[in-house]
Design a protein around this motif. Structure first.
Motif, PDB file in Angstrom:
ATOM      1  N   SER A 133      -7.823  -0.922   8.535  1.00 51.11           N
ATOM      2  CA  SER A 133      -9.184  -1.391   8.246  1.00 51.11           C
ATOM      3  C   SER A 133      -9.483  -2.670   9.019  1.00 51.11           C
ATOM      4  O   SER A 133     -10.602  -2.882   9.499  1.00 51.11           O
ATOM      5  CB  SER A 133      -9.363  -1.619   6.745  1.00 51.11           C
ATOM      6  OG  SER A 133      -8.483  -2.641   6.294  1.00 51.11           O
ATOM      7  N   MET A 167      -1.672  -7.436   6.077  1.00 54.67           N
ATOM      8  CA  MET A 167      -2.540  -6.837   5.070  1.00 54.67           C
ATOM      9  C   MET A 167      -2.023  -5.445   4.726  1.00 54.67           C
ATOM     10  O   MET A 167      -1.362  -4.793   5.545  1.00 54.67           O
ATOM     11  CB  MET A 167      -3.995  -6.788   5.545  1.00 54.67           C
ATOM     12  CG  MET A 167      -4.221  -6.119   6.886  1.00 54.67           C
ATOM     13  SD  MET A 167      -5.836  -6.467   7.592  1.00 54.67           S
ATOM     14  CE  MET A 167      -6.944  -5.833   6.333  1.00 54.67           C
ATOM     15  N   ASN A 168      -2.309  -4.990   3.503  1.00 55.36           N
ATOM     16  CA  ASN A 168      -1.777  -3.707   3.034  1.00 55.36           C
ATOM     17  C   ASN A 168      -2.328  -2.523   3.806  1.00 55.36           C
ATOM     18  O   ASN A 168      -1.662  -1.502   3.937  1.00 55.36           O
ATOM     19  CB  ASN A 168      -2.088  -3.536   1.539  1.00 55.36           C
ATOM     20  CG  ASN A 168      -1.392  -4.590   0.688  1.00 55.36           C
ATOM     21  OD1 ASN A 168      -0.361  -5.113   1.087  1.00 55.36           O
ATOM     22  ND2 ASN A 168      -1.965  -4.903  -0.455  1.00 55.36           N
ATOM     23  N   ALA A 169      -3.564  -2.658   4.312  1.00 55.74           N
ATOM     24  CA  ALA A 169      -4.178  -1.558   5.079  1.00 55.74           C
ATOM     25  C   ALA A 169      -4.621  -2.105   6.431  1.00 55.74           C
ATOM     26  O   ALA A 169      -5.802  -2.386   6.645  1.00 55.74           O
ATOM     27  CB  ALA A 169      -5.356  -0.973   4.310  1.00 55.74           C
ATOM     28  N   PRO A 170      -3.678  -2.286   7.378  1.00 56.70           N
ATOM     29  CA  PRO A 170      -4.015  -2.915   8.663  1.00 56.70           C
ATOM     30  C   PRO A 170      -5.035  -2.127   9.470  1.00 56.70           C
ATOM     31  O   PRO A 170      -5.741  -2.708  10.286  1.00 56.70           O
ATOM     32  CB  PRO A 170      -2.669  -2.994   9.389  1.00 56.70           C
ATOM     33  CG  PRO A 170      -1.792  -2.003   8.709  1.00 56.70           C
ATOM     34  CD  PRO A 170      -2.236  -1.951   7.294  1.00 56.70           C
ATOM     35  N   ASN A 184      -6.840  -6.878  -0.780  1.00 63.41           N
ATOM     36  CA  ASN A 184      -6.062  -6.200   0.256  1.00 63.41           C
ATOM     37  C   ASN A 184      -6.175  -6.817   1.634  1.00 63.41           C
ATOM     38  O   ASN A 184      -5.425  -6.457   2.535  1.00 63.41           O
ATOM     39  CB  ASN A 184      -6.485  -4.723   0.344  1.00 63.41           C
ATOM     40  CG  ASN A 184      -6.051  -3.943  -0.886  1.00 63.41           C
ATOM     41  OD1 ASN A 184      -5.013  -4.229  -1.458  1.00 63.41           O
ATOM     42  ND2 ASN A 184      -6.851  -2.964  -1.290  1.00 63.41           N
ATOM     43  N   THR A 185      -7.134  -7.716   1.857  1.00 65.16           N
ATOM     44  CA  THR A 185      -7.262  -8.303   3.184  1.00 65.16           C
ATOM     45  C   THR A 185      -6.172  -9.357   3.388  1.00 65.16           C
ATOM     46  O   THR A 185      -5.631  -9.913   2.432  1.00 65.16           O
ATOM     47  CB  THR A 185      -8.644  -8.948   3.374  1.00 65.16           C
ATOM     48  OG1 THR A 185      -8.808  -9.973   2.390  1.00 65.16           O
ATOM     49  CG2 THR A 185      -9.746  -7.919   3.214  1.00 65.16           C
ATOM     50  N   ALA A 186      -5.891  -9.653   4.659  1.00 67.60           N
ATOM     51  CA  ALA A 186      -4.767 -10.533   4.982  1.00 67.60           C
ATOM     52  C   ALA A 186      -4.912 -11.911   4.362  1.00 67.60           C
ATOM     53  O   ALA A 186      -3.923 -12.526   3.958  1.00 67.60           O
ATOM     54  CB  ALA A 186      -4.632 -10.644   6.497  1.00 67.60           C
ATOM     55  N   ARG A 197      -4.562 -11.924  -0.037  1.00 76.29           N
ATOM     56  CA  ARG A 197      -3.431 -11.401  -0.807  1.00 76.29           C
ATOM     57  C   ARG A 197      -2.975 -12.393  -1.871  1.00 76.29           C
ATOM     58  O   ARG A 197      -2.474 -11.996  -2.923  1.00 76.29           O
ATOM     59  CB  ARG A 197      -2.275 -11.069   0.137  1.00 76.29           C
ATOM     60  CG  ARG A 197      -2.607  -9.951   1.110  1.00 76.29           C
ATOM     61  CD  ARG A 197      -1.432  -9.621   2.004  1.00 76.29           C
ATOM     62  NE  ARG A 197      -0.306  -9.115   1.230  1.00 76.29           N
ATOM     63  CZ  ARG A 197       0.838  -8.731   1.776  1.00 76.29           C
ATOM     64  NH1 ARG A 197       1.014  -8.836   3.081  1.00 76.29           N
ATOM     65  NH2 ARG A 197       1.814  -8.272   1.037  1.00 76.29           N
ATOM     66  N   ASP A 198      -3.123 -13.663  -1.605  1.00 74.86           N
ATOM     67  CA  ASP A 198      -2.736 -14.690  -2.580  1.00 74.86           C
ATOM     68  C   ASP A 198      -3.957 -15.449  -3.097  1.00 74.86           C
ATOM     69  O   ASP A 198      -3.857 -16.633  -3.433  1.00 74.86           O
ATOM     70  CB  ASP A 198      -1.751 -15.673  -1.938  1.00 74.86           C
ATOM     71  CG  ASP A 198      -0.486 -14.998  -1.456  1.00 74.86           C
ATOM     72  OD1 ASP A 198       0.029 -14.134  -2.183  1.00 74.86           O
ATOM     73  OD2 ASP A 198      -0.032 -15.312  -0.327  1.00 74.86           O
ATOM     74  N   THR A 222      -9.863  -6.845  -7.813  1.00 72.38           N
ATOM     75  CA  THR A 222     -10.162  -6.099  -6.602  1.00 72.38           C
ATOM     76  C   THR A 222     -10.303  -7.064  -5.418  1.00 72.38           C
ATOM     77  O   THR A 222     -10.232  -8.279  -5.576  1.00 72.38           O
ATOM     78  CB  THR A 222     -11.476  -5.313  -6.777  1.00 72.38           C
ATOM     79  OG1 THR A 222     -12.511  -6.223  -7.189  1.00 72.38           O
ATOM     80  CG2 THR A 222     -11.327  -4.242  -7.838  1.00 72.38           C
TER      81      THR A 222
END
Length: 379
Positions: A6, A1-4, A278-280, A283-284, A275
């Protein structure tokens, strides 16, 4: 994820004496929690357990089950814990196991369940519980219940309660838990449609006010243009937005409906700026309106609140749009294009005295070439 960070914070977060998600994972690893849906539905804190269950399904560790079925089973456990009369618990559990859950699963096999449909089943359980308590206050049991008691219940309770209790009463009759009696006719309320001029003005404001949130504007435009309930809008995916020789189509039924140019620009802009990505597990995401939960769309109530915040009343706007469509096209054509049941559009046409009744029993005509849902002013 982009912000691990969190994600790590969520794993470690605990509220009061509740276990953190990391504790649940540790217990799962030690086989203290069975790797089954039934086990997860009994865990506390239930919100963390629900999110973890969805993550495990998204990763292929748990079998895929309709989210609303999981929510219903989890809710049933909490609901039964509030019932103090053991005989009532036994009856409600039996009603859920042999009647409500089979109907819920049968509907899920046909198409994904919506929040509103799941809540409709929950309401049947709630009213069944209240009905048993009401009988107990009158020193009655199901065996003692007669027509006069049924009539008294319907007189004393609002329309929602009267309609929700029908499933339980029919189940009681079928299983000979009560004597046979007559159930009053269901009364379905009709929303007042939004006037056409108001609908046009609201659409114009949605297209020209860049200060409003893009997500809300796109969802509100789909309500006002295509008469779609929020429960369907949240189920739209990127695959439902079709690029066809420079034209944007939106698949709501068959054939897909053209999207007017200004609305198409909004729609494509939103796809590029979605929006909650960002969560793992997101993402797709293929949802048009993704949510923070693993591989889940937005909650209908959340999106509905955002739409109302723009001054767009959901149900009146939807009914107004549907009425305008059946004024312009045969009811069966509208039903196919917008994903409605033919009875719904035929009833809408009858309410506004439309002249398409000759199509009611004949072959369903195809939508005319070039049809567009762009609203037109009444002449």
């Amino acid at each position: 994820m982009n912000a691990p960070l969190s994600g790590l914070c969520w794993l470690k977060h605990r509220k009061g004496r509740d276990r953190a998600p990391a504790d649940l994972l540790a217990e799962l690893g030690r086989s203290q929690i069975a790797l089954t849906h039934a086990a997860f539905h009994t865990l506390q804190p239930w919100r963390a357990a629900a999110h973890l269950e969805e993550l495990l399904m998204a990763c292929g560790i748990l079998s895929q089950v309709d989210k609303q079925i999981c929510e219903f089973e989890r809710w049933t456990i909490r609901h039964l814990a509030t019932v103090t009369e053991p005989e009532h618990v036994r009856l409600i559990r039996r009603f859920v196991a042999w009647d409500v859950q089979p109907r819920l699963r049968a509907r899920a096999e046909r198409k994904p369940l919506t929040v509103s449909s799941r809540r409709g089943f929950s309401s049947q359980v709630i009213q069944a519980t209240r009905f048993l308590s009401w009988l107990g206050e009158r020193d009655l049991t199901l065996t003692d219940c007669g027509q006069a008691d049924i009539d008294a219940w319907h007189v004393q309770h609002p329309a929602h309660a009267r309609n929700s209790i029908r499933g339980f009463l029919r189940w009681c009759i079928a299983n000979k838990l009560t004597r046979r009696f007559r159930l009053p006719t269901v009364v379905i309320g009709q929303a007042t449609p939004m006037p056409q001029q108001q609908r046009i003005d609201l659409l114009g404001r949605l297209l020209t006010d860049p200060d409003q949130p893009l997500r809300s504007r796109v969802a509100a435009a789909i309500v006002l243009l295509y008469a779609q309930p929020v429960s369907r809008i949240v189920r739209l995916t990127l695959d439902d937005v079709i690029h066809d020789s420079g034209t944007i189509l939106l698949r709501l039924g068959e054939p897909p409906s053209p999207v007017p140019g200004p609305v198409a620009e909004l729609l494509l802009s939103w796809i590029d700026q979605r929006t909650n990505m960002n969560t793992a597990t997101n993402r797709d995401s293929h949802w048009l309106f993704p949510w923070r939960r693993a591989d889940q769309p937005m909650h209908p109530e959340t999106l509905g609140t955002l739409i109302r915040a723009l001054g767009v009343p959901n149900i009146p706007g939807r009914v107004g749009a549907l009425h305008q469509h059946v004024l312009e096209l045969p009811a069966p054509v509208v039903a196919d294009a917008l994903g409605y049941h033919h009875h719904t559009t035929t009833r809408a046409a009858a309410q506004i005295t439309a002249t398409w009744t000759r199509y009611a029993t004949g072959p369903r005509p195809r939508k005319p070439a070039g049809w567009t849902p762009t609203p037109t002013r009444d002449k």
